[in-house]
Design an enzyme around this catalytic site. Structure first.
Site, mmCIF file in Angstrom:
data_model
loop_
_atom_site.group_PDB
_atom_site.id
_atom_site.type_symbol
_atom_site.label_atom_id
_atom_site.label_comp_id
_atom_site.label_asym_id
_atom_site.label_seq_id
_atom_site.Cartn_x
_atom_site.Cartn_y
_atom_site.Cartn_z
ATOM 1 N N HIS A 1 1.609 -6.373 -1.910
ATOM 2 C CA HIS A 1 1.793 -4.911 -1.869
ATOM 3 C C HIS A 1 0.713 -4.139 -2.605
ATOM 4 C CE1 HIS A 1 6.003 -4.932 -0.278
ATOM 5 N NE2 HIS A 1 6.010 -6.133 -0.834
ATOM 6 N N LYS B 1 6.356 10.921 -5.555
ATOM 7 C CA LYS B 1 6.047 9.488 -5.619
ATOM 8 C C LYS B 1 5.804 9.156 -7.075
ATOM 9 C CE LYS B 1 2.415 10.287 -2.812
ATOM 10 N NZ LYS B 1 2.637 9.266 -1.791
ATOM 11 N N ARG B 2 5.648 7.860 -7.404
ATOM 12 C CA ARG B 2 5.312 7.519 -8.780
ATOM 13 C C ARG B 2 4.032 8.251 -9.194
ATOM 14 N NH1 ARG B 2 8.286 3.381 -11.417
ATOM 15 N NH2 ARG B 2 6.824 3.682 -13.119
ATOM 16 N N LYS C 1 -2.957 7.740 -6.980
ATOM 17 C CA LYS C 1 -2.254 8.586 -6.017
ATOM 18 C C LYS C 1 -2.733 10.036 -6.071
ATOM 19 C CE LYS C 1 1.950 5.674 -6.239
ATOM 20 N NZ LYS C 1 2.241 5.217 -4.867
ATOM 21 N N THR D 1 5.353 4.675 2.107
ATOM 22 C CA THR D 1 6.497 4.776 3.007
ATOM 23 C C THR D 1 7.038 6.207 2.968
ATOM 24 O OG1 THR D 1 7.791 3.843 1.190
ATOM 25 C CG2 THR D 1 7.250 2.372 3.015
ATOM 26 N N LYS E 1 8.631 8.925 5.854
ATOM 27 C CA LYS E 1 9.879 9.694 5.710
ATOM 28 C C LYS E 1 9.626 11.172 5.946
ATOM 29 C CE LYS E 1 11.228 6.138 2.468
ATOM 30 N NZ LYS E 1 11.053 5.695 1.073
HETATM 31 C C1 26W Z 1 5.990 -4.597 -13.117
HETATM 32 C C2 26W Z 1 5.178 -5.189 -12.102
HETATM 33 C C3 26W Z 1 5.098 -4.513 -10.795
HETATM 34 C C4 26W Z 1 3.917 -4.579 -10.136
HETATM 35 C C5 26W Z 1 3.803 -4.046 -8.896
HETATM 36 C C6 26W Z 1 6.181 -3.866 -10.223
HETATM 37 C C7 26W Z 1 6.070 -3.318 -8.972
HETATM 38 C C8 26W Z 1 4.875 -3.413 -8.303
HETATM 39 C C9 26W Z 1 4.750 -2.918 -6.884
HETATM 40 C C10 26W Z 1 3.691 -3.698 -6.153
HETATM 41 C C11 26W Z 1 4.491 -1.496 -6.773
HETATM 42 C C12 26W Z 1 4.845 -0.940 -5.416
HETATM 43 O O1 26W Z 1 5.924 -0.435 -5.240
HETATM 44 N N1 26W Z 1 3.935 -0.988 -4.434
HETATM 45 C C13 26W Z 1 4.104 -0.225 -3.218
HETATM 46 O O2 26W Z 1 4.755 -1.001 -2.216
HETATM 47 C C14 26W Z 1 5.057 -0.194 -1.091
HETATM 48 C C15 26W Z 1 5.843 -1.051 -0.118
HETATM 49 O O3 26W Z 1 5.016 -1.965 0.509
HETATM 50 C C16 26W Z 1 3.804 0.377 -0.462
HETATM 51 O O4 26W Z 1 4.174 1.248 0.570
HETATM 52 C C17 26W Z 1 2.985 1.135 -1.507
HETATM 53 O O5 26W Z 1 1.744 1.524 -0.952
HETATM 54 C C18 26W Z 1 2.767 0.262 -2.720
HETATM 55 O O6 26W Z 1 2.117 0.983 -3.750
#
Ligand code: 26W
Length: 819
Positions: free
Chosen positions: A357, A552-553, A558, A660, A664
């Site tokens: 991701h 978003k975060r 971003k 995503t 939406k």
């Molecule tokens: C704490 C470690 C950690 C590291 C990465 C927690 C969560 C993450 C994720 C990879 C962050 C995340 O949510 N990524 C997003 O995933 C979505 C679903 O595929 C994509 O649409 C987003 O672009 C992506 O940033």
């Protein structure tokens, strides 16, 4: 009997069942029950039906000895459950008829009592929740496995403009949705030593924690089948350390209990930066080990042996967080079931698949060898052996290519010292899987060209794209009742199960009557949001202005700051009397910053500082409003997305894996302003270049800019509007009490390289925003384009994504529901 009479009877019967449940299960008298109690009773009514569907689904799957898909994810961002459950069970209309206008709380008020299950950070967690909905709806024999965090994503409040975090005690009143499974518990061990005995090894662990199962039933829509989300909670093994209790040493007993239970206490509220903490690794292994034991037990109930496991199951790894599953399955095969290493390994590779991701190297998870050695000594031996055999294979395929070997090794050797060695979890996933995918076409392409280039040379056939999707049941039917009702009247209700039906909207884009209705639905959603925003923040939004939304975060890549720069520029134009043809706008932000991410928190503070200056400047009036909506979560997203006119998807090209939210928004009739990044590109390809606002450098240009010595300072000096905006930030215009508050932030853009190239894209962004204004001032054209956007969103259903996974990755095409 007339339809309306039938409905009345059904509603009365439903109400009677709720009243009975209030009495018997909630211990509340129906005529005086409060809204929370009514919510609980409604949830119990739904729960009863879900339980029956769950049991029937298990009977069916067991009888068929169905091939199962297990989706392993540290995060499931579910949000609320009641509304979705009622819809799936076909009870929603009865519930609305029973409560709306009956004197007590409305169904909406009841629904809004439910706290969100916020067991995820952002996109990745919400994707997992959308996938569960689609897997159930497509009738796949499917299970999600994850963690039952006592505290999910923190709650955010804004105090003096800054983010303050509070614990999210979502379970404080209990939850009606979970089914504890007291019979399903597994020991999960940690620590100690491991010793080889030929093909297998003996692991003498020093600690054991008990994993206890809690099930959440995920209903499918248009089917009686359901999926299971099984979440694990950590506890002290029941029989242990009774001595402390017996001797009355309760403090020691409590400490003991905490040491075990803390594993499932809290979600790491960290998006994109791996948390290098021992507890996090414990969490990962804890839920993986419990799930793997459960999966094997399941299998053995239906089959006499484990040799055919790969024929019967698929396991999907949602990012690297469950990567240790690869080593754990090898351990179970070899040490517990006496399988030969090579047989075990080939089963493993057939069983696992993995989704990446993120491309950002700093976000790729690695763990110190020393930590794995200490917590999971047996797994470290397994990882070493996997790596040894893998590197031997690399050497066979590309003899003497040591650069390749170094780049693909499971071990990052660091500076060569023992303490600096780390295990690359993504590499473990790749060698242990038969399929690896990115989440948009661009991301999948870049993945094989950059971070996984070495692996793509070795195993090109393993790499695939699976563009993300979202469930239209939550993100349109539930979140946007006014547009849904219009769609139902115009093209029928089928879009819930087949989003491609939205294509039938195409001709309606040139139907004046439909356009008016479409705009009216949007306006209703804007009023609904404006009411909420006024209640929560005191800011009044005019529903006739353009709602420009970025939710978003909060993250530098971003580029919320790019949006901010445009806001300031617009403000300056108003002050200079140069904004007479601008459309009135409300710029709406929401999102959480990781608690340790200082820059992200500064961005939130800056947005709030700017909002208070602009919103209180009498020269501005309704022409510009800025608002930061606190505590962004799934439920707030359901409120915000349907109200948006403009969707901000402005990440630096090549950084957002997919997105995503972009889907939406477009699905709910917003136009996108975005870069050529992630799934924005595919949205553009579907809706057509004329119906989206694309700007800025593309991924290739970004690469070139970075390589050729990008100089943000000269852009700052040569663009007067940008210069003025940045000087206002740096000079304390928005923070007169503390003039240097944003000096570091300014420096990061102007003097320290502007890593995400905001200044490079600023000019085109502002120009494009002016084109947005021009279009908004031509409502007929605007509406036409928004309708065409909705019409082309069919491919962005998570049903499409799950179909692709089922066919290409999980070998479950035959189980898919036929449409
Ligand atoms: C704490 C470690 C950690 C590291 C990465 C927690 C969560 C993450 C994720 C990879 C962050 C995340 O949510 N990524 C997003 O995933 C979505 C679903 O595929 C994509 O649409 C987003 O672009 C992506 O940033």
């Amino acid at each position: 009997m007339a339809e309306s009479r039938k409905n009345e009877i059904a509603a009365a019967a439903f109400r009677a069942e709720v009243d009975e449940t209030l009495l018997h299960s909630v211990a509340a008298e129906p005529s005086t029950a409060n809204t929370k109690e009514i919510y609980k009773a409604l949830a119990y009514v739904a729960r009863k039906q879900l339980a029956i569907r769950w049991v029937n689904t298990q009977i069916e799957d067991r009888k068929k000895r169905a091939r199962r898909i297990y989706y392993m994810s540290m995060e499931f961002l579910i949000g609320r459950t009641l509304d979705n459950a009622l819809s799936a069970l076909g009870l929603r209309d009865d519930a609305a008829a029973a409560f709306d206008g009956a004197g007590g709380p409305s169904l909406t008020e009841i629904i809004e009592c439910e706290p969100d299950a916020g067991l995820g950070n952002g996109g990745l967690g919400r994707l997992a929740a959308c996938f569960l909905d689609s897997m159930a709806t497509l009738e796949l024999p499917s299970w999600g496995y994850g963690m039952r965090y006592e505290y999910g994503m923190f709650a955010q409040s804004i105090i003096n403009g800054g983010q303050v975090e509070h614990p999210d005690s979502w379970l404080i009143d209990g939850t009606a949705w979970e089914f504890p499974r007291p019979g399903t518990a597994f020991p999960v061990r940690f620590g100690g030593t491991a010793e080889h005995h030929g093909e297998w090894a003996e692991w003498s662990a020093t600690e054991a924690v008990e994993a206890r199962a809690f099930d959440y039933v995920i209903p499918g829509h248009g089917t009686d089948r359901v999926s299971t989300l099984r979440l694990w909670r950590a506890g002290a093994p029941a029989q242990i350390d009774l001595n402390a209790f017996n001797s009355g040493d309760y403090a020691r007993a409590a400490e003991f209990k905490n040491r075990f239970e803390n594993i499932s206490w809290v979600l790491y509220p960290n998006d994109s930066t791996p948390a290098g903490r021992e507890l996090r690794l414990r969490q990962e292994y804890f839920f993986v080990s419990a799930s793997m034991q459960d999966i094997i037990l399941h299998h053995l109930e239906e089959h006499k042996h484990i040799n055919n496991l790969a024929d019967q199951i698929a396991i999907h790894l949602n990012d690297t967080h469950p990567a240790i599953a690869v080593a754990e399955l090898m351990r179970l095969f070899c040490d517990e079931y006496g399988m030969l290493w090579t047989t075990a390994w080939s089963q493993c590779q057939r069983i696992f698949s993995y989704t990446n991701h993120t491309l950002m190297p700093e976000a790729l998870e690695t763990w110190p060898v020393s930590l794995i050695q200490y917590l999971l000594p047996r797994h470290m031996l397994i990882i070493y052996r996997i790596n040894q055999e893998f590197l031997a294979e690399v050497d066979r395929l590309f003899p003497g290519d040591f650069d390749l070997m170094r780049s693909v090794s499971l071990i990052d050797e660091g500076d060569g010292s023992e303490g600096s060695k780390r295990v690359r979890m993504a590499h473990l996933c790749i060698v242990g899987s038969h399929r690896i995918n990115g989440v948009s076409q661009l991301h999948s392409d870049l993945m094989v060209r950059t971070i996984f280039a070495g692996f793509a040379r070795l195993y090109p056939e393993r790499f695939h794209n699976k563009t993300n999707g979202v469930t239209q049941r939550r993100w349109l039917a539930q979140a946007n009742p006014s547009l849904s009702a219009l769609l139902d009247r115009s093209i029928g209700k089928d879009w819930r199960l087949n989003l491609n039906r939205l294509r039938e909207l195409r001709p309606l884009a040139s139907d004046a009557r439909f356009r008016v209705d479409f705009a009216a639905a949007k306006r209703k959603n804007k009023i609904r949001l404006a009411d909420y925003v006024r209640r929560e923040t005191g800011v009044a939004l005019n529903p006739d202005s353009l709602f420009d939304v970025q939710v978003k975060r909060i993250h530098e890549y971003k580029r919320q700051l790019l949006n901010v720069l445009h806001v300031i520029t617009r403000y300056d134009a108003i002050l200079h009397g140069q904004a007479d043809d601008a459309a009135p706008r409300c710029v709406i932000f929401a999102g959480k910053a990781a608690s340790s991410y200082h820059m992200a928190k500064q961005i939130i503070r800056l947005i709030n500082d700017i909002a208070s200056v602009i919103n209180n400047d009498p020269r501005v009036q309704d022409r510009l409003k800025v608002v930061f909506v606190p505590n962004y979560n799934v439920s707030i997203a359901e409120l915000i997305m349907p109200a948006a006119d403009l969707s901000e998807q402005i990440s630096t090209a090549g950084t957002e894996a997919s997105g995503t939210g972009n889907m939406k928004f477009a699905l709910n009739g917003a136009l996108t302003i975005g870069t050529e990044d992630g799934a924005n590109i595919e949205i553009r390809d579907n809706v057509g270049t004329d119906n989206i606002f694309i700007f800025g450098n593309n991924a290739q240009q970004v690469e070139i800019l970075r390589r050729s010595g990008y100089d943000p300072r000269s852009i700052y000096q040569n663009n007067p509007q940008l210069n003025e905006a940045l000087n206002k930030i740096d000079g304390g215009f928005f923070s007169p009490q503390e003039r240097r508050r944003y000096h570091d932030l300014f420096n990061s853009l102007v003097n320290y390289g502007d890593h995400y190239l905001l200044l490079a894209d600023y000019g085109d962004y502002v120009e494009t925003q002016n084109r947005v204004d021009a279009l908004y001032r031509t409502p007929v054209e605007w509406q036409r384009k928004t309708i065409l956007n909705v019409a082309e969103m069919g491919p962005f259903s998570s049903d499409r994504t799950i179909r692709e996974y089922a066919i290409d990755t999980w070998h479950l095409g035959a189980s898919l529901k036929k449409v």
